[in-house]
Enzyme design. Sequence first.
Site, PDB file in Angstrom:
ATOM      1  N   HIS A   1       3.421   1.911   2.082  1.00  0.00           N
ATOM      2  CA  HIS A   1       3.951   2.362   3.378  1.00  0.00           C
ATOM      3  C   HIS A   1       5.463   2.182   3.459  1.00  0.00           C
ATOM      4  O   HIS A   1       6.030   1.285   2.836  1.00  0.00           O
ATOM      5  CB  HIS A   1       3.224   1.706   4.562  1.00  0.00           C
ATOM      6  CG  HIS A   1       3.548   0.284   4.838  1.00  0.00           C
ATOM      7  ND1 HIS A   1       2.647  -0.745   4.672  1.00  0.00           N
ATOM      8  CD2 HIS A   1       4.679  -0.316   5.308  1.00  0.00           C
ATOM      9  CE1 HIS A   1       3.195  -1.886   5.030  1.00  0.00           C
ATOM     10  NE2 HIS A   1       4.441  -1.659   5.410  1.00  0.00           N
TER      11      HIS A   1
ATOM     12  N   GLU B   1       1.459   3.951   7.566  1.00  0.00           N
ATOM     13  CA  GLU B   1       0.382   3.487   6.698  1.00  0.00           C
ATOM     14  C   GLU B   1      -0.228   4.655   5.928  1.00  0.00           C
ATOM     15  O   GLU B   1      -0.021   5.820   6.292  1.00  0.00           O
ATOM     16  CB  GLU B   1      -0.700   2.812   7.563  1.00  0.00           C
ATOM     17  CG  GLU B   1      -0.228   1.565   8.308  1.00  0.00           C
ATOM     18  CD  GLU B   1      -0.125   0.330   7.395  1.00  0.00           C
ATOM     19  OE1 GLU B   1       0.163   0.480   6.204  1.00  0.00           O
ATOM     20  OE2 GLU B   1      -0.327  -0.796   7.920  1.00  0.00           O
TER      21      GLU B   1
ATOM     22  N   ASP C   1       0.823  -1.216   0.000  1.00  0.00           N
ATOM     23  CA  ASP C   1       0.000   0.000   0.000  1.00  0.00           C
ATOM     24  C   ASP C   1       0.857   1.266   0.000  1.00  0.00           C
ATOM     25  O   ASP C   1       0.357   2.364   0.224  1.00  0.00           O
ATOM     26  CB  ASP C   1      -0.937  -0.009   1.222  1.00  0.00           C
ATOM     27  CG  ASP C   1      -0.170  -0.145   2.537  1.00  0.00           C
ATOM     28  OD1 ASP C   1       1.086  -0.138   2.518  1.00  0.00           O
ATOM     29  OD2 ASP C   1      -0.824  -0.256   3.595  1.00  0.00           O
TER      30      ASP C   1
HETATM   31  C1  GLP Z   1       6.765  -4.188   6.999  1.00  0.00           C
HETATM   32  C2  GLP Z   1       7.932  -3.335   7.465  1.00  0.00           C
HETATM   33  C3  GLP Z   1       8.450  -2.471   6.339  1.00  0.00           C
HETATM   34  C4  GLP Z   1       8.680  -3.325   5.109  1.00  0.00           C
HETATM   35  C5  GLP Z   1       7.382  -3.924   4.655  1.00  0.00           C
HETATM   36  C6  GLP Z   1       7.524  -4.796   3.420  1.00  0.00           C
HETATM   37  O1  GLP Z   1       5.572  -3.517   7.029  1.00  0.00           O
HETATM   38  N1  GLP Z   1       7.594  -2.512   8.573  1.00  0.00           N
HETATM   39  O2  GLP Z   1       9.654  -1.844   6.758  1.00  0.00           O
HETATM   40  O3  GLP Z   1       9.229  -2.530   4.092  1.00  0.00           O
HETATM   41  O4  GLP Z   1       6.904  -4.751   5.712  1.00  0.00           O
HETATM   42  O5  GLP Z   1       7.933  -6.065   3.786  1.00  0.00           O
HETATM   43  P1  GLP Z   1       8.572  -7.127   2.817  1.00  0.00           P
HETATM   44  O6  GLP Z   1       9.944  -6.641   2.528  1.00  0.00           O
HETATM   45  O7  GLP Z   1       8.593  -8.405   3.604  1.00  0.00           O
HETATM   46  O8  GLP Z   1       7.727  -7.171   1.606  1.00  0.00           O
END
Ligand code: GLP
Length: 262
Positions: free
Chosen positions: A138, A143, A136
Amino acid sequence: MEVIILENQQAASELASKRILSLVTQTPNCVLGFATGSTPLKTYELLGEAKSQQNIDFSKITSFNLDEYVGLPTDHASSYSYYMHQHVFGPLGLSPEQYHLPNGMAANIELECQQYEQKIKERGPIDLQILGIGRDGHIGFNEPGSSLGSRTRLKTLTETTRGDNKAHFQDQRVPYHVVTMGIQSIMEASEILLLAFGDAKADAIAKTVEGPITASVPASALQYHPKVKIFLDLAAASKLQNLEYYQEVYRKKPAWQLAEFI
Ligand code: GLP
């Protein structure tokens, strides 16, 4: 924004790790901002290899993490503290005085957030911040709807993010609350590396790079930052309208600019 598109996650992680290693070699007492999630894992593995095989010295760096779940003890297998010990602090041999994570178990979360900001102010600025991105848009746990001027604070996760992060919880019980550095805290880093891989991130990346700057896509705030590098594989880059132009820019990069990766 510098959009760097490489053929796969391995190649993109190698280049990202080279930028980090170049900084650590030139400025041994630099301040690094670490992210968690699956995206930076390869990059962290390469940093660990550089330490053990090339003797790169991490003993003078300081680090700050972006975020932590509220209510998970540091030894909980799904806490970001646990992740960091396993993938970064352990392999790089960092001592507890060197690294900082928000304390999601603090009795007074508001005070914890203020103190975390204060620590960044005292020891910072963060020289290089590593970021992943949520589907999304973030960054950290900011968020959609997060103020672009936000600082470290308590946030409530969206159901999308809780669902995405379930895979990292054995019991699938993802906390509702987190402490995260704010968008403004992230923007104060001198340099930012954002990594994104796979189809699932393509929409968020297109909006971040080519959409309007809006709190609805928190990562779009990075368009205001003077030094951001976005490392993508082909899948994550697939919805960018100017894809070919970014590839051309990277191919034609003057040799002196490549010095950042040596
Ligand atoms: C979580 C973390 C973020 C990260 C995101 C994506 O929400 N707080 O810092 O970038 O997940 O995660 P992934 O890298 O596992 O797709």
